[in-house]
Design an enzyme around this catalytic site. Structure first.
Site, PDB file in Angstrom:
ATOM      1  N   CYS A  76       0.847  -1.190   0.000  1.00 22.29           N
ATOM      2  CA  CYS A  76       0.000   0.000   0.000  1.00 22.29           C
ATOM      3  C   CYS A  76       0.886   1.244   0.000  1.00 22.29           C
ATOM      4  O   CYS A  76       1.831   1.347   0.763  1.00 22.29           O
ATOM      5  CB  CYS A  76      -0.888  -0.065   1.239  1.00 22.29           C
ATOM      6  SG  CYS A  76      -1.080   1.437   2.158  1.00 22.29           S
ATOM      7  N   GLU A  77       0.549   2.180  -0.900  1.00 22.61           N
ATOM      8  CA  GLU A  77       1.417   3.359  -1.023  1.00 22.61           C
ATOM      9  C   GLU A  77       1.174   4.386   0.073  1.00 22.61           C
ATOM     10  O   GLU A  77       1.961   5.300   0.241  1.00 22.61           O
ATOM     11  CB  GLU A  77       1.275   3.997  -2.408  1.00 22.61           C
ATOM     12  CG  GLU A  77      -0.038   4.692  -2.662  1.00 22.61           C
ATOM     13  CD  GLU A  77      -0.108   5.251  -4.083  1.00 22.61           C
ATOM     14  OE1 GLU A  77       0.673   4.809  -4.945  1.00 22.61           O
ATOM     15  OE2 GLU A  77      -0.947   6.129  -4.316  1.00 22.61           O
ATOM     16  N   HIS A  78       0.109   4.239   0.815  1.00 20.74           N
ATOM     17  CA  HIS A  78      -0.150   5.202   1.888  1.00 20.74           C
ATOM     18  C   HIS A  78       0.624   4.880   3.148  1.00 20.74           C
ATOM     19  O   HIS A  78       0.971   5.767   3.912  1.00 20.74           O
ATOM     20  CB  HIS A  78      -1.653   5.247   2.199  1.00 20.74           C
ATOM     21  CG  HIS A  78      -2.483   5.713   1.042  1.00 20.74           C
ATOM     22  ND1 HIS A  78      -3.711   5.192   0.730  1.00 20.74           N
ATOM     23  CD2 HIS A  78      -2.217   6.644   0.090  1.00 20.74           C
ATOM     24  CE1 HIS A  78      -4.183   5.788  -0.350  1.00 20.74           C
ATOM     25  NE2 HIS A  78      -3.290   6.668  -0.762  1.00 20.74           N
ATOM     26  N   HIS A  79       0.849   3.589   3.387  1.00 22.34           N
ATOM     27  CA  HIS A  79       1.518   3.189   4.637  1.00 22.34           C
ATOM     28  C   HIS A  79       2.762   2.336   4.410  1.00 22.34           C
ATOM     29  O   HIS A  79       3.449   1.989   5.366  1.00 22.34           O
ATOM     30  CB  HIS A  79       0.540   2.397   5.517  1.00 22.34           C
ATOM     31  CG  HIS A  79      -0.719   3.141   5.842  1.00 22.34           C
ATOM     32  ND1 HIS A  79      -1.861   3.052   5.084  1.00 22.34           N
ATOM     33  CD2 HIS A  79      -1.001   4.012   6.849  1.00 22.34           C
ATOM     34  CE1 HIS A  79      -2.799   3.836   5.598  1.00 22.34           C
ATOM     35  NE2 HIS A  79      -2.304   4.421   6.666  1.00 22.34           N
ATOM     36  N   GLN A 117      -5.252  -0.538  -4.087  1.00 26.50           N
ATOM     37  CA  GLN A 117      -5.925  -1.706  -4.669  1.00 26.50           C
ATOM     38  C   GLN A 117      -6.803  -1.334  -5.866  1.00 26.50           C
ATOM     39  O   GLN A 117      -6.821  -2.052  -6.875  1.00 26.50           O
ATOM     40  CB  GLN A 117      -6.754  -2.398  -3.578  1.00 26.50           C
ATOM     41  CG  GLN A 117      -7.427  -3.672  -4.086  1.00 26.50           C
ATOM     42  CD  GLN A 117      -8.212  -4.385  -2.999  1.00 26.50           C
ATOM     43  OE1 GLN A 117      -7.932  -4.216  -1.813  1.00 26.50           O
ATOM     44  NE2 GLN A 117      -9.192  -5.173  -3.393  1.00 26.50           N
ATOM     45  N   HIS A 145      -5.591  -5.812   3.953  1.00 29.07           N
ATOM     46  CA  HIS A 145      -4.617  -4.717   4.070  1.00 29.07           C
ATOM     47  C   HIS A 145      -4.049  -4.677   5.490  1.00 29.07           C
ATOM     48  O   HIS A 145      -4.794  -4.424   6.441  1.00 29.07           O
ATOM     49  CB  HIS A 145      -5.285  -3.373   3.743  1.00 29.07           C
ATOM     50  CG  HIS A 145      -5.658  -3.228   2.302  1.00 29.07           C
ATOM     51  ND1 HIS A 145      -5.053  -2.335   1.466  1.00 29.07           N
ATOM     52  CD2 HIS A 145      -6.566  -3.910   1.542  1.00 29.07           C
ATOM     53  CE1 HIS A 145      -5.577  -2.443   0.248  1.00 29.07           C
ATOM     54  NE2 HIS A 145      -6.497  -3.385   0.268  1.00 29.07           N
ATOM     55  N   CYS A 147      -2.313  -2.468   6.824  1.00 25.82           N
ATOM     56  CA  CYS A 147      -2.435  -1.140   7.447  1.00 25.82           C
ATOM     57  C   CYS A 147      -3.794  -0.978   8.122  1.00 25.82           C
ATOM     58  O   CYS A 147      -3.955  -0.121   8.992  1.00 25.82           O
ATOM     59  CB  CYS A 147      -2.195  -0.035   6.423  1.00 25.82           C
ATOM     60  SG  CYS A 147      -3.342  -0.037   5.042  1.00 25.82           S
TER      61      CYS A 147
HETATM   62 ZN    ZN Z   1      -2.518   1.551   3.720  1.00 23.11          ZN
END
Ligand code: ZN
Length: 185
Positions: A76-79, A117, A145, A147
């Site tokens: 995941c690119e956010h976390h 995703q 996920h 995260c």
């Molecule tokens: Zn994430």
């Protein structure tokens, strides 16, 4: 190519940032290990799905092809935490098919990057549309996920489902239903 030296420096800083002693035995090799691992799990950035999808075979039978339960691991690119699960890829040929392993390779090309995703689902569908030019494509990803589940926002084992439909699948509810029935059989 990923810049392994930069990653090593960054991991060292990260360890310092969380208050770790980067000199203790268990962590001595960690920056190097992560740098090498990132080379692998982000290798999809340098890959073109078209290379896998360019070897096509002609067919007379244009029945739906479904490859289900393709296991994938992405980040995941956010976390920068893993999300992983199964991809189900279906298409309706227009005289041309690819080897089934190429569908799995295509999923992998897009999984081995920083991702979200929903985007990954669309990228897989678009790559198949562009390279194989079938009548339609449908892609479903089910993923857990880390995260979300590791932080207790959601219960472990809960899944996020994303769908991308292209071409004939976009408008035709009957086709979508057939896809869903084939998934369950
Ligand atoms: Zn994430």
């Amino acid at each position: 190519m990923v810049d392994q030296e930069k990653i090593k420096e960054a991991v060292k800083l990260l360890l310092e940032g969380i208050g770790e002693d980067t000199g203790r035995e268990g962590l001595l090799e960690t920056p190097d290990r992560i740098a090498r691992m990132y080379g692998e799990i982000f290798s999809g950035m340098e890959e073109d799905a078209g290379e896998h999808l360019s070897k096509v075979f002609t067919v007379d039978n244009n029945e739906m092809v479904l490859e289900k339960d393709i296991v994938f691991y992405s980040m995941c690119e956010h976390h920068m935490m893993p999300f992983y699960g199964r991809a189900h890829v279906a298409y309706i040929p227009d005289g041309r098919v690819v080897g089934l392993s190429k569908l799995a390779r295509t999923v992998e090309v897009f999984a081995r990057r920083l991702q979200i995703q929903e985007r990954m689902t669309g990228q897989i569908a678009d790559a198949i549309m562009q390279n194989l030019q079938p009548r339609g494509v449908m892609v479903v990803l089910e993923a857990e996920h880390m995260c979300m589940t590791m932080r207790g926002v959601k219960k472990p084992g809960s899944h996020t489902v994303s769908i991308a439909a292209r071409g004939a699948f976009e408008q035709d509810a009957n086709l979508q239903n057939r896809f869903m029935q084939m998934l369950q059989s």
